[in-house]
Design a protein around this motif. Structure first.
Motif, PDB file in Angstrom:
ATOM      1  N   GLY A  69       0.577  -1.151  -0.254  1.00  0.00           N
ATOM      2  CA  GLY A  69      -0.062   0.023  -0.033  1.00  0.00           C
ATOM      3  C   GLY A  69       0.892   1.523   0.212  1.00  0.00           C
ATOM      4  N   HIS A  70       2.176   1.159  -0.099  1.00  0.00           N
ATOM      5  CA  HIS A  70       2.811   1.968   0.492  1.00  0.00           C
ATOM      6  C   HIS A  70       4.325   1.996  -0.453  1.00  0.00           C
ATOM      7  N   PHE A  71       4.961   3.352  -1.015  1.00  0.00           N
ATOM      8  CA  PHE A  71       6.494   2.731  -1.870  1.00  0.00           C
ATOM      9  C   PHE A  71       7.412   4.046  -1.050  1.00  0.00           C
ATOM     10  N   VAL A  72       8.270   4.080  -0.903  1.00  0.00           N
ATOM     11  CA  VAL A  72       9.423   4.674  -0.419  1.00  0.00           C
ATOM     12  C   VAL A  72       9.642   5.298  -2.103  1.00  0.00           C
ATOM     13  N   ALA A  73       9.309   6.313  -1.130  1.00  0.00           N
ATOM     14  CA  ALA A  73       9.555   7.761  -2.849  1.00  0.00           C
ATOM     15  C   ALA A  73      11.614   8.233  -2.443  1.00  0.00           C
ATOM     16  N   ASP A  74      11.481   8.391  -1.064  1.00  0.00           N
ATOM     17  CA  ASP A  74      13.125   9.214  -0.783  1.00  0.00           C
ATOM     18  C   ASP A  74      13.707   7.719   0.092  1.00  0.00           C
ATOM     19  N   ILE A  75      14.776   8.077   0.670  1.00  0.00           N
ATOM     20  CA  ILE A  75      15.292   7.515   2.402  1.00  0.00           C
ATOM     21  C   ILE A  75      16.355   7.583   1.709  1.00  0.00           C
ATOM     22  N   ILE A  76      17.624   8.839   2.681  1.00  0.00           N
ATOM     23  CA  ILE A  76      18.725   8.815   3.455  1.00  0.00           C
ATOM     24  C   ILE A  76      19.374   8.774   4.553  1.00  0.00           C
ATOM     25  N   ILE A  77      20.933   8.955   4.788  1.00  0.00           N
ATOM     26  CA  ILE A  77      21.307   8.430   5.973  1.00  0.00           C
ATOM     27  C   ILE A  77      21.110  10.211   5.912  1.00  0.00           C
ATOM     28  N   ASP A  78      20.730  11.115   6.689  1.00  0.00           N
ATOM     29  CA  ASP A  78      21.195  12.298   7.344  1.00  0.00           C
ATOM     30  C   ASP A  78      22.521  12.633   7.857  1.00  0.00           C
ATOM     31  N   ASN A  79      22.722  11.492   8.900  1.00  0.00           N
ATOM     32  CA  ASN A  79      23.941  11.572  10.042  1.00  0.00           C
ATOM     33  C   ASN A  79      24.798  11.034  10.494  1.00  0.00           C
ATOM     34  N   VAL A  80      25.988  10.763  10.892  1.00  0.00           N
ATOM     35  CA  VAL A  80      25.923   8.841  10.859  1.00  0.00           C
ATOM     36  C   VAL A  80      27.615   9.532  12.268  1.00  0.00           C
ATOM     37  N   ARG A  81      27.387   8.856  13.298  1.00  0.00           N
ATOM     38  CA  ARG A  81      28.671   9.450  13.956  1.00  0.00           C
ATOM     39  C   ARG A  81      29.001   7.863  14.408  1.00  0.00           C
ATOM     40  N   ASP A  82      30.390   7.693  14.366  1.00  0.00           N
ATOM     41  CA  ASP A  82      31.444   6.769  14.424  1.00  0.00           C
ATOM     42  C   ASP A  82      31.633   6.827  15.709  1.00  0.00           C
ATOM     43  N   GLU A  83      31.375   6.275  16.719  1.00  0.00           N
ATOM     44  CA  GLU A  83      31.996   5.804  17.806  1.00  0.00           C
ATOM     45  C   GLU A  83      32.709   4.761  18.605  1.00  0.00           C
ATOM     46  N   GLY A  84      33.963   4.492  17.830  1.00  0.00           N
ATOM     47  CA  GLY A  84      33.925   3.109  17.743  1.00  0.00           C
ATOM     48  C   GLY A  84      33.773   1.825  17.719  1.00  0.00           C
TER      49      GLY A  84
END
Length: 120
Positions: free
Chosen positions: A90-105
């Motif tokens: 009943g839906h489709f993904v029109a847009d998906i993005i990674i806004d932020n990444v934080r690497d904590e080791g």
């Protein structure tokens, strides 16, 4: 003043058109599968969205990746996420993005945004 309205004469409210469930739980399930274990959804919110032609939902998701092969798993997760196939009845993904990444080791914290549209 009495208008003669009685409960049996009133028209009951009914849903207009087809009603769609929020696709967020299914999207979260697929994001976790794509991320591999161990991964955890730390926060997920969904709100209605509409344009002149479409209706849908805007989602913001915080995901935590940890465990073995962390950098490789993150790269696999992030690679082509914008063009990935998602199964949301009943839906489709029109847009998906990674806004932020934080690497904590020992963990990666990701914030994602997605827009799902009702598939008429």
């Amino acid at each position: 003043m009495h208008h003669g309205f009685r409960p049996e004469n009133l028209v009951q409210n009914k849903p207009i058109g087809k009603t769609q469930r929020d696709p967020l739980p299914r999207l979260l399930e697929q994001l976790l599968k794509r991320a591999g274990a161990p991964a955890m959804i730390e926060r997920a919110v969904s709100r209605p969205w509409a344009s002149a032609l479409f209706e849908g939902r805007r989602h913001v998701i915080a995901l935590r990746l940890s465990g073995a092969r962390l950098a490789t798993r993150f790269c696999d997760f992030a690679e082509d996420i914008g063009s990935a196939e998602w199964s949301l009845p009943g839906h489709f993904v029109a847009d998906i993005i990674i806004d932020n990444v934080r690497d904590e080791g020992t963990e990666f914290w990701l914030e994602l945004s997605a827009l799902t549209i009702e598939d008429w």
